[in-house]
Write a protein that holds these residues in place. Structure first.
Motif, PDB file in Angstrom:
ATOM      1  N   VAL A 174      -2.271   5.445   5.231  1.00  0.00           N
ATOM      2  CA  VAL A 174      -1.338   5.346   4.367  1.00  0.00           C
ATOM      3  C   VAL A 174      -1.083   6.785   3.469  1.00  0.00           C
ATOM      4  O   VAL A 174      -0.047   7.181   3.392  1.00  0.00           O
ATOM      5  CB  VAL A 174      -1.547   4.200   3.300  1.00  0.00           C
ATOM      6  N   VAL A 230       2.239   9.009   3.626  1.00  0.00           N
ATOM      7  CA  VAL A 230       3.103   9.142   2.385  1.00  0.00           C
ATOM      8  C   VAL A 230       2.982  10.630   2.337  1.00  0.00           C
ATOM      9  O   VAL A 230       4.210  11.192   1.905  1.00  0.00           O
ATOM     10  CB  VAL A 230       2.555   8.485   1.409  1.00  0.00           C
ATOM     11  N   GLU A 274       1.384   4.079  -2.997  1.00  0.00           N
ATOM     12  CA  GLU A 274       0.924   5.358  -2.753  1.00  0.00           C
ATOM     13  C   GLU A 274       2.157   6.447  -2.793  1.00  0.00           C
ATOM     14  O   GLU A 274       1.775   7.339  -3.668  1.00  0.00           O
ATOM     15  CB  GLU A 274       0.139   5.700  -1.514  1.00  0.00           C
ATOM     16  N   LEU A 275       3.115   5.937  -2.736  1.00  0.00           N
ATOM     17  CA  LEU A 275       4.429   6.609  -2.998  1.00  0.00           C
ATOM     18  C   LEU A 275       4.729   6.930  -4.378  1.00  0.00           C
ATOM     19  O   LEU A 275       4.716   8.173  -4.742  1.00  0.00           O
ATOM     20  CB  LEU A 275       5.503   6.091  -2.094  1.00  0.00           C
ATOM     21  N   GLN A 335       0.743  -1.312  -0.047  1.00  0.00           N
ATOM     22  CA  GLN A 335       0.042  -0.023   0.108  1.00  0.00           C
ATOM     23  C   GLN A 335       0.988   1.276  -0.023  1.00  0.00           C
ATOM     24  O   GLN A 335       0.689   2.088  -0.822  1.00  0.00           O
ATOM     25  CB  GLN A 335      -0.909  -0.032   1.226  1.00  0.00           C
ATOM     26  N   VAL A 336       1.951   1.168   0.975  1.00  0.00           N
ATOM     27  CA  VAL A 336       2.691   2.578   1.020  1.00  0.00           C
ATOM     28  C   VAL A 336       3.530   2.714  -0.253  1.00  0.00           C
ATOM     29  O   VAL A 336       3.479   3.792  -0.708  1.00  0.00           O
ATOM     30  CB  VAL A 336       3.557   2.309   2.239  1.00  0.00           C
ATOM     31  N   LEU A 382       6.109  11.660   4.719  1.00  0.00           N
ATOM     32  CA  LEU A 382       7.231  11.169   4.123  1.00  0.00           C
ATOM     33  C   LEU A 382       7.885  12.062   3.090  1.00  0.00           C
ATOM     34  O   LEU A 382       8.908  12.559   3.207  1.00  0.00           O
ATOM     35  CB  LEU A 382       7.127   9.940   3.665  1.00  0.00           C
ATOM     36  N   LEU A 383       6.824  12.374   2.329  1.00  0.00           N
ATOM     37  CA  LEU A 383       7.083  13.645   1.047  1.00  0.00           C
ATOM     38  C   LEU A 383       7.670  14.756   1.456  1.00  0.00           C
ATOM     39  O   LEU A 383       8.521  15.480   1.193  1.00  0.00           O
ATOM     40  CB  LEU A 383       6.105  13.656   0.013  1.00  0.00           C
TER      41      LEU A 383
END
Lengths: 337, 272
Positions: free
Chosen positions: B249, B253, A320-321, A316-317, B256-257
């Protein structure tokens, strides 16, 4: 001649980035010792213009020993050349990159020159008072940092972990001399013959020189899933790494393996996906500038050493990233359009 | 063919514990093993022997108990073992170690090939292999990932795993190579091998048995000196974000970005 030397490296006539990193290290040492800094290039086909860039990045002098017989690294001849130069000019410090070339050439030369050599250093300094080189390196799988010096022998030699420091910014106004030194043919040892590179190598990766490494472990579950990491690596301008476990399961080739029985890397960004963080793997990544961990197990050791960790389903991560990075890229293209 | 395999006995690194006060390794109670990277060298030698005949001598420098490592190598297929042990060798750096090993190898007489591991997992220098080649003036190839040609009494062709690819190199015998994991998967010792290794006589070379320059030995003969040992901080005090459902999630993210952007680690061009 200068008293601090760094060894530049080339491949097929192009200087390698690590040559400039070493000059940044060497410049700091030479300034502390109030002496000159020279960059030595043993190779072939590197243009004058490129040699000048070594001056721009900190060298006072550049000694270029270029000859077709030096185009590919063979330890014996390179060692003869360097030993001869050491005998002639007696430098105090020689830094080389902890690359396959540096880690082969330097111990060979150190034996023949009765010099002290410290492997794979991540910090270098000058001892106040004595002027000795202080060389700090990770040992025992990165569990300790040992500081080492060579009090009674010269030169003081060290190999330096690639990517463990940044080069100085280029200054095109810096003055320095480029000196071409002809190869003395008595130094050529033809016992070992380099035949070029295997042309059919698949799944090869130059992990050591990547600024970004996206690595996968057991949590990736199967070989096909490494495509997710390839996609991210492409989006972030990096390369794909792997744990021993992933390599042993045949999910990806050995050139990708990071850790005690693989490569030691120090990228600007390391992302570990589905990696528990065994001590053997951590040994290969600990000096990365930024560490990101993605793992559903909150107790994964990699989370402990990470600057940023996500506890969650890695698929999932990662998806999405990737989606967000693709969005950013398209946004950037539209901005430019 | 006579093949020589220098090996090292190392602590089992998976169990390394550090003394938080002194910053040194706690050796008590830690088991020892053959340096895991030496297993690839042993396997390489055994395969060469199987293909071309001959014998394999393994040797190690270390404490008297290091015969255990030699016996493990013999159980995998090495024919003979030699232990190099003397208090005079204690504290050797890679310069002094490669000197002492070279003098021991000279005493063993003629050989065709020395096969060594890429480095040991404790000292992690990778300098002893190239050092031996320098002392003995042997043609050298490091990081060997494959041996593609062997012509007994003449030479061999190897592929070195380097940054740019696999470099193909021809060497004449006698030569020294250091190998990486890709070269061959190590076999397990056989029961018969273990029995033979257990019963084997292992000759001991002390300083008195070798032709040595005393000022080249041990701590005193080592150009490098350890000034300080420190334990680096283990944690980076990083952020840990839980992302246990889809919204979380997306949020993780995002964070994180933003984190990567703040550190200038995202490709330039776009802005989210």
């Amino acid at each position: 001649m200068s008293f601090v030397w760094t060894l530049a490296e080339q491949h097929e006539g192009r200087l390698k980035a690590v040559s400039y990193e070493l000059l940044g290290r060497g410049r700091a040492l030479a300034d502390k010792l109030d002496t000159k800094l020279a960059s030595l290039l043993i190779g072939d086909g590197v243009s004058d213009e490129q040699l000048q860039t070594l001056v721009h990045h900190g060298a006072d002098e550049v000694y270029a020993i270029q000859d077709p017989r030096l185009a590919s690294f063979t330890c014996e001849t390179y060692s003869n050349v360097l030993v001869h130069l050491i005998k002639t000019y007696r430098p105090s410090v020689i830094l080389a990159a902890a690359t396959s070339t540096g880690r082969t050439l330097m111990p060979h030369v150190a034996v023949r020159s009765h010099a002290g050599l410290t492997a794979d250093c991540t910090e270098l300094d000058i001892e106040p008072g004595t002027g000795h080189l202080l060389q700090t390196r990770p040992a025992i799988g990165g569990n300790i940092m040992a500081t080492i010096k060579t009090p009674d022998h010269r030169p003081q030699m060290a190999t330096v972990r690639p990517k463990s420091s940044r080069p100085l910014p280029a200054d095109p106004t810096r003055a320095g001399r480029v000196i071409e030194v002809p190869l003395d043919l008595v130094l050529v040892d033809e016992r070992v013959q380099a035949r070029g590179y295997r042309g059919d190598a698949v799944d090869f990766v130059n992990l050591e020189e990547a600024d970004v490494v996206i690595a996968g472990g057991r949590g990736m579950k199967k070989a096909e899933h490494f495509a997710l990491l390839q996609g991210l690596a492409k989006a972030l301008g990096g390369a794909v790494g792997a744990t021993r476990d992933a390599v042993d399961r045949g999910w990806i080739g050995y050139p990708h393996q990071v850790g005690l029985s693989g490569k030691t890397i120090s990228p600007r960004l390391y992302v570990g996906a589905g990696i528990s963080g065994a001590i053997q793997h951590l040994a290969g990544i600990k000096t990365s500038e930024t560490i990101v961990s993605i793992n559903s197990d909150p107790d994964a050791s990699l989370h402990q050493v990470a600057d940023f960790g996500i506890v969650g389903d890695l698929f999932q991560v990662l998806n999405e990233l990737q989606r967000r990075l693709d969005e950013r890229r398209r946004g950037g293209e539209e901005d430019r359009a | 063919m006579h093949i020589i395999v220098p090996i090292k006995q190392v602590p089992e690194t998976s169990n390394v514990k550090m003394d938080p006060v002194t910053g040194t390794m706690i050796r008590a109670g830690v088991g020892t093993v053959v340096n895991p990277l030496d297993l690839f060298a042993i396997e390489t030698a055994v395969r060469l022997k199987e293909a071309h005949g001959g014998r394999i001598t393994t040797l190690t420098m270390g404490p008297r108990g290091a015969d255990k490592a030699l016996r493990e190598a013999m159980a995998m297929g090495c024919d003979d073992g030699v232990l190099i042990s003397d208090r005079a060798f204690a504290g050797s750096d890679s310069w002094a170690t490669s000197y002492t090993l070279s003098q021991a190898i000279r005493k063993l007489g003629d050989f065709d090939l020395i096969v060594a591991g890429e480095r040991a997992t404790d000292g992690d220098t990778g300098q002893v292999g190239p050092g031996i080649a320098a002392w003995l003036d042997l043609p050298l190839a490091t990081y060997v990932a494959a041996i593609t040609r062997v012509e007994p009494a003449r030479g061999l062709t190897v592929e070195r795993l380097v940054e740019e690819g696999y470099q193909v190199v021809d060497l004449p015998f006698p030569a020294l190579i250091t190998v990486v994991k890709e070269v061959a998967a190590p076999r397990l010792p056989t029961l018969r091998g273990k029995k033979r290794a257990k019963a084997a006589e292992i000759p001991l070379f002390t300083a008195a048995d070798l032709d040595l320059e005393p000022s080249y030995l041990g701590l005193k003969g080592s150009p490098t000196k350890v000034v300080k040992v420190a334990t680096p901080k283990v944690t980076r005090g990083g952020t840990l974000v839980r992302a246990l459902d889809e919204d979380a999630v997306a949020d993780a993210v995002d964070q994180l970005l933003a984190f990567l952007d703040a550190r200038d680690l995202l490709p330039t061009g776009g802005r989210a």
